[in-house]
Design an enzyme around this catalytic site. Structure first.
Site, PDB file in Angstrom:
ATOM      1  CB  THR A  74      -0.959   0.015   1.206  1.00  0.00           C
ATOM      2  OG1 THR A  74      -0.215  -0.141   2.412  1.00  0.00           O
ATOM      3  CG2 THR A  74      -1.991  -1.100   1.092  1.00  0.00           C
ATOM      4  CB  CYS A  75       4.042   2.235   1.568  1.00  0.00           C
ATOM      5  SG  CYS A  75       3.573   2.153   3.298  1.00  0.00           S
ATOM      6  CG  PHE A  76       6.236   1.057  -2.205  1.00  0.00           C
ATOM      7  CD1 PHE A  76       7.114   2.124  -2.209  1.00  0.00           C
ATOM      8  CD2 PHE A  76       6.370   0.092  -1.211  1.00  0.00           C
ATOM      9  CE1 PHE A  76       8.126   2.223  -1.275  1.00  0.00           C
ATOM     10  CE2 PHE A  76       7.384   0.182  -0.266  1.00  0.00           C
ATOM     11  CZ  PHE A  76       8.264   1.249  -0.297  1.00  0.00           C
TER      12      PHE A  76
END
Length: 91
Positions: A43-45
């Site tokens: 999710t961060c990327f």
């Protein structure tokens, strides 16, 4: 909305294209046999590791399962995440 929540941790898209901090990426997953693995979201990327499933039906089933049942962000550091990792499914 479930797919977006799974891969980005958000339930909505930005209102305009210039509000996207990064492009969505689909990456291949290297584990074998591919059909034994679920997709992995980062999710961060804003990315998704997607195994090369042998059929479209397997891909749809695995992706649906992951979207519905894997909703916790950073679940690796929880007791459930650690117990699951200890089962050796990733080896």
């Amino acid at each position: 909305a479930l797919f977006l929540k799974f891969v980005w941790g958000r339930s909505r898209l930005p209102l305009s294209a210039d509000q996207f901090s990064q492009r969505f990426k689909i990456q291949t997953f290297s584990g074998t046999p591919q059909d034994n693995y679920f997709p992995v979201a980062h999710t961060c990327f804003f990315s998704l590791e997607l195994p090369r499933y042998s059929t479209l039906e397997i891909m749809q089933t695995k992706l649906r399962y992951a979207m519905v049942n894997c909703t916790a962000i950073d679940g690796d550091e929880t007791g459930v995440g650690m117990a699951t990792a200890a089962m050796g499914w990733e080896t």
